[in-house]
Enzyme design. Structure first.
Site, PDB file in Angstrom:
ATOM      1  N   ASP A  90       0.832  -1.250   0.076  1.00 12.64           N
ATOM      2  CA  ASP A  90      -0.131  -0.120  -0.019  1.00 12.64           C
ATOM      3  C   ASP A  90       0.784   1.185   0.077  1.00 12.64           C
ATOM      4  OD1 ASP A  90      -2.006   1.636   0.101  1.00 12.64           O
ATOM      5  OD2 ASP A  90      -2.653   1.121   2.236  1.00 12.64           O
ATOM      6  N   GLY A  93      -0.557   6.192   1.517  1.00 10.88           N
ATOM      7  CA  GLY A  93      -1.581   7.190   1.362  1.00 10.88           C
ATOM      8  C   GLY A  93      -2.505   7.497   2.808  1.00 10.88           C
ATOM      9  N   PHE A  94      -3.131   6.312   2.959  1.00  9.99           N
ATOM     10  CA  PHE A  94      -4.146   6.358   3.760  1.00  9.99           C
ATOM     11  C   PHE A  94      -3.608   6.422   5.390  1.00  9.99           C
ATOM     12  CE2 PHE A  94      -6.692   4.013   7.023  1.00  9.99           C
ATOM     13  CZ  PHE A  94      -7.825   4.198   6.764  1.00  9.99           C
ATOM     14  N   ASP A 272      -8.717  -6.691   0.936  1.00 11.20           N
ATOM     15  CA  ASP A 272      -7.666  -6.770   2.191  1.00 11.20           C
ATOM     16  C   ASP A 272      -8.126  -6.359   3.349  1.00 11.20           C
ATOM     17  OD1 ASP A 272      -5.825  -4.253   3.214  1.00 11.20           O
ATOM     18  OD2 ASP A 272      -6.811  -3.993   1.067  1.00 11.20           O
ATOM     19  N   CYS A 310     -13.122 -27.781  10.520  1.00 11.45           N
ATOM     20  CA  CYS A 310     -12.161 -26.785   9.720  1.00 11.45           C
ATOM     21  C   CYS A 310     -10.777 -27.496   9.837  1.00 11.45           C
ATOM     22  CB  CYS A 310     -12.296 -25.610  10.965  1.00 11.45           C
ATOM     23  SG  CYS A 310     -10.940 -24.285  10.522  1.00 11.45           S
ATOM     24  N   CYS A 312      -7.881 -25.855   9.765  1.00  8.34           N
ATOM     25  CA  CYS A 312      -6.916 -24.794  10.221  1.00  8.34           C
ATOM     26  C   CYS A 312      -5.725 -25.548  11.496  1.00  8.34           C
ATOM     27  CB  CYS A 312      -7.224 -23.474  10.679  1.00  8.34           C
ATOM     28  SG  CYS A 312      -7.892 -23.450  12.439  1.00  8.34           S
ATOM     29  N   CYS A 315      -8.067 -25.702  14.652  1.00  7.52           N
ATOM     30  CA  CYS A 315      -9.056 -26.525  14.846  1.00  7.52           C
ATOM     31  C   CYS A 315      -8.588 -28.141  14.881  1.00  7.52           C
ATOM     32  CB  CYS A 315     -10.208 -26.207  13.848  1.00  7.52           C
ATOM     33  SG  CYS A 315     -10.710 -24.436  14.200  1.00  7.52           S
ATOM     34  N   HIS A 341      -6.584 -19.322  12.576  1.00  7.64           N
ATOM     35  CA  HIS A 341      -8.139 -19.736  12.355  1.00  7.64           C
ATOM     36  C   HIS A 341      -8.905 -18.768  11.584  1.00  7.64           C
ATOM     37  CE1 HIS A 341     -12.056 -21.293  12.359  1.00  7.64           C
ATOM     38  NE2 HIS A 341     -12.423 -20.305  12.563  1.00  7.64           N
TER      39      HIS A 341
END
Length: 380
Positions: A90, A93-94, A272, A310, A312, A315, A341
């Site tokens: 990025d 700017g933000f 994002d 799940c 992950c 899990c 997760h």
């Protein structure tokens, strides 16, 4: 770069973006690693295990903390953080524009004070491109002004006009940098940013203007900054058709699973957001039945994983009760497992979205997913 649409279902697009660091399957959620790491003790090996495609880092934070010149000496951000897949940076700017009271916007760029030590910094379009070139990211974002919400029509129009002039300067500087033999990534891509707040006519006109500049991709910025979800969806409905369909479209800083499902339905490819990692660090985990708060006493003796079925790392091995215990004891492992997760949940949802578009059943999938996630009221 080559952007190839594989399937369409209504306005939803399933595509591939080939880059110097590998091919990105879209729609894609980019996992946010602001300073070159996902908050919550998540390594790049972890990111590969949970099937992360793109890591996102921030130009402003890497510039003021570690320094892009040091990272350049290391061979760029990919080598520095040991990640061989695409990275989007990025522009900063933000972050710069959120430093209200610490910055001054001029035609040449922005003068601001570091939020870390207060020292004076200048960043214009050329400087943002140079920093991102030093980082060697796959995709660089143009420097834009992210106007406040709400803003007057006059302020918004002047801001958008300046963003266009800055984009032209970014494009020239990026071409110059990519032509230099010493540049780390001579195939760095440049995405421009559409602005205009909730003024649809300003958004549309700006989309037309930047589309004519033939950039590598196009982002919609200045959304999810205080307007309602309905306003955001309206702006997407009105604006996305004026961005090139044969280029990637990126909705910056968005969002919740529901936001993503709705935006995909309006032709967006890239997303994002800090939500999955930030919420995970506070014990809030995403499931197909809604968001759970593992600090809730109902999980004190719960033998189940965060979500049954799940795959992950959390899990596969641990119960809600154990993870709750870790969080209550302020053990870092608790945060880490929740973040892993949540990122896995988002990455898996994007895979399901891609499959649904290819199978021309996206509307059905979206309806089922949204209904499931609201079946259990999100816990506080």
């Amino acid at each position: 770069m080559n952007y190839k649409i594989i399937a369409k279902d209504g306005r939803a697009k399933r595509a591939e973006v080939s880059t110097v660091h590998g091919t990105i399957q879209t729609p894609v959620f980019m996992n946010v690693g602001t300073v070159g790491a996902i908050k919550g003790a998540v390594s790049t090996d972890d990111l590969k295990e949970i099937r992360t495609q793109v890591e996102l880092s921030n130009t402003y934070h890497l510039h003021v903390r570690t320094g892009d010149k040091l990272i350049r000496e290391f061979g760029g951000l990919h080598k520095f953080m040991n990640w061989d897949r695409p990275i989007l940076t990025d522009s900063g700017g933000f972050q710069v524009f959120s430093l209200t009271g610490l910055r001054k916007i001029k035609e040449e760029g922005v003068y601001f004070q570091s939020h870390i030590d207060g020292h004076r910094i200048f960043m214009g379009p050329e400087e943002s491109m140079q920093i991102q070139s030093n980082l060697g990211s796959t995709i660089a974002m143009a420097l834009d002004e992210c106007p406040p919400h709400p803003a007057t029509r006059e302020y918004m129009q002047n801001s958008v006009d300046r963003t266009t002039r800055w984009l032209e300067r970014c494009k020239v500087e990026m071409a110059r940098l990519n032509s230099l033999p010493e540049t780390i990534n001579q195939e760095q891509l440049l995405f421009g940013i559409n602005q205009g707040g909730t003024y649809e006519d300003i958004r549309i006109e700006h989309a037309k203007t930047i589309s004519a500049m033939d950039l590598d991709g196009y982002a919609l910025g200045g959304l999810a900054v205080g307007e309602s979800h309905e306003e955001m969806y309206r702006i997407l409905d009105e604006t996305v058709p004026y961005l090139p369909e044969h280029k990637p479209t990126y909705l910056m800083g968005v969002g919740t699973p529901a936001n993503i499902l709705e935006a995909v339905d309006r032709g967006v490819d890239f997303f994002d957001c800090v939500y999955p990692s930030r919420n995970g660090r506070h014990g809030h985990v995403y499931t197909n039945q809604g968001k759970r708060n593992l600090f809730n006493s109902r999980y004190e003796l719960d033998h189940l994983p965060i979500e049954e079925g799940c795959g992950c790392p959390a899990c596969r091995s641990y119960s809600r009760a154990y993870i709750r215990h870790l969080l209550k004891a302020k053990e870092m492992l608790g945060m880490r497992l929740c973040v892993l997760h949540n990122l896995y949940f988002y990455n898996t949802m994007m895979e399901e979205i891609r499959d649904a578009i290819e199978q021309h059943r996206y509307a059905e999938y979206k309806a089922e997913k949204l209904a499931g996630m609201t079946a259990v009221q999100a816990e506080k």
